[in-house]
Design a protein around this motif. Structure first.
Motif, PDB file in Angstrom:
ATOM      1  N   SER A  73       0.490  -1.272  -0.364  1.00 52.22           N
ATOM      2  CA  SER A  73      -0.039   0.427   0.123  1.00 52.22           C
ATOM      3  C   SER A  73       0.364   1.085  -0.384  1.00 52.22           C
ATOM      4  CB  SER A  73      -0.674  -0.088   1.125  1.00 52.22           C
ATOM      5  OG  SER A  73      -1.647  -1.157   0.703  1.00 52.22           O
ATOM      6  N   ASP A  74       1.530   1.093   0.418  1.00 47.91           N
ATOM      7  CA  ASP A  74       2.817   2.709   1.142  1.00 47.91           C
ATOM      8  C   ASP A  74       3.184   2.785  -0.598  1.00 47.91           C
ATOM      9  OD1 ASP A  74       2.856   3.742   3.427  1.00 47.91           O
ATOM     10  OD2 ASP A  74       4.122   1.472   4.150  1.00 47.91           O
ATOM     11  N   ALA A  75       3.837   1.917  -0.830  1.00 50.18           N
ATOM     12  CA  ALA A  75       4.177   1.691  -2.725  1.00 50.18           C
ATOM     13  C   ALA A  75       2.986   2.412  -3.696  1.00 50.18           C
ATOM     14  CB  ALA A  75       4.616   1.074  -3.436  1.00 50.18           C
ATOM     15  N   ALA A  76       2.114   1.957  -2.542  1.00 48.51           N
ATOM     16  CA  ALA A  76       0.663   2.059  -4.457  1.00 48.51           C
ATOM     17  C   ALA A  76       0.768   3.739  -4.127  1.00 48.51           C
ATOM     18  CB  ALA A  76      -0.635   1.926  -3.997  1.00 48.51           C
ATOM     19  N   LEU A  77       0.952   4.284  -2.823  1.00 49.09           N
ATOM     20  CA  LEU A  77       0.372   5.846  -2.647  1.00 49.09           C
ATOM     21  C   LEU A  77       1.174   6.560  -2.662  1.00 49.09           C
ATOM     22  CD1 LEU A  77      -0.831   5.717   1.481  1.00 49.09           C
ATOM     23  CD2 LEU A  77      -2.137   6.906  -0.611  1.00 49.09           C
TER      24      LEU A  77
END
Length: 337
Positions: free
Chosen positions: A90-94
């Motif tokens: 999720s952090d990479a997606a953000l």
């Protein structure tokens, strides 16, 4: 022709509907100006055509190639963010979505996607700020208002959730479409959780009227009727209908078992609740109810095990208190036997 194509695209992908005015404004822009941009579009198309679970890394790689060639290819960023989420990144997606500029034609879907991600990460305040940015441009977007309500409800802010759902309901066409059952259902749950069962009932009945076979509405309404001490016969009828619609849904099977237990049908309840735990083994309420059935059947050892298992699943404060009281009760009876 370009406008018609955009309309067809947003009809097929409703999440893009909010971006339609900006997309139309840029409809005359040249999509591919050089070979690098054309190759980037090819990588995007190829990544979009793959969907097997073992192709996640390949899809991520193709989309990163596309973004190296064309960093402003926002469709690739949105797809890569979705794939990153599938890969529990999720952090990479953000981070991927953070590079999208406020002037991008797809900025509204990007803000909505970021808000959904932030809410899932427990950052509801940041998520709401993003949705407010979206609503500043389009205050009448019912889907965004509903998402805002969902995020408030997930964070336990039920008054704010009720307000968001009420605004969305006030913007519905009349008669309300069948799909609007979700709004009445969500507002009803929020009202109930906020201590307003009398306000919740009409909303839940409205959701049921819009979609009479919706199992989650039938289950919530029937279970709540039982919890609040209303007509158990009517509650059971609703839940049996819900079971017929969703026979593999553990929470609904649990509701049926709970009512059987309330009616004194202990053997039936044991069978039903055992099935519910098999379907939903990590649910606090389901495990607690099975423990209750064991205790009612005189099986105190099994009851203690099931309640302890429910306690180990990290319940909320209310359920934790109930479980500790049950365990204390069975311990006291054993010490005096």
């Amino acid at each position: 022709a370009a406008n018609a194509t955009l309309q067809q695209m947003t009809d097929a992908h409703p999440a893009l509907q909010i971006a339609l005015p900006d997309l139309v404004a840029h409809a005359a822009d040249k999509i591919v100006a050089n070979a690098n941009q054309g190759l980037a579009e090819t990588y995007l198309a190829l990544a979009g055509s793959l969907n097997a679970p073992d192709q996640i890394l390949l899809r991520q790689t193709l989309l990163r190639f596309a973004l190296q060639l064309r960093p402003d290819l926002t469709a690739a960023r949105l797809l890569l963010a979705d794939i990153d989420v599938q890969a529990n990144q999720s952090d990479a997606a953000l981070d991927i979505l953070a590079a999208v500029k406020p002037t991008d034609p797809l900025i509204q879907p990007v803000r909505i996607r970021k808000a959904t991600l932030l809410a899932a990460m427990g950052k509801s305040s940041q998520a709401i700020l993003l949705l407010n940015d979206v609503l500043a441009t389009d205050p009448g977007d019912i889907d965004v208002l509903e998402l805002k309500g969902d995020i408030y409800r997930g964070a336990g802010n039920f008054p704010a959730a009720i307000a968001a759902y009420s605004t969305a309901i006030g913007k519905l066409p009349q008669p309300a479409p069948q799909a609007a059952w979700t709004l009445y259902y969500a507002r009803g749950i929020s009202e109930d959780q906020n201590g307003g069962w009398a306000l919740a009932q009409p909303d839940l009945q409205a959701a049921r009227a819009l979609d009479p076979t919706q199992p989650y509405v039938l289950n919530y309404l029937g279970y709540s009727l039982a919890i609040h001490g209303d007509d158990l016969t009517q509650a059971k009828q609703m839940i049996e209908q819900a079971v017929g619609e969703a026979p593999e849904e553990g929470a609904i099977i649990d509701s049926l078992g709970y009512i059987q237990l309330r009616q004194g049908k202990i053997k039936q309840a044991l069978t039903t609740l055992t099935r519910a735990v098999q379907l939903q083994p990590d649910d606090v309420t389901v495990n607690m109810h099975l423990g209750d059935a064991f205790y009612a059947n005189g099986q105190k050892l099994q009851a203690r095990y099931q309640w302890q298992r429910a306690l180990n699943l990290k319940p909320d404060a209310k359920d934790e208190s109930m479980l500790e009281e049950k365990l204390k009760k069975v311990a006291d009876t054993e010490s005096h036997s």
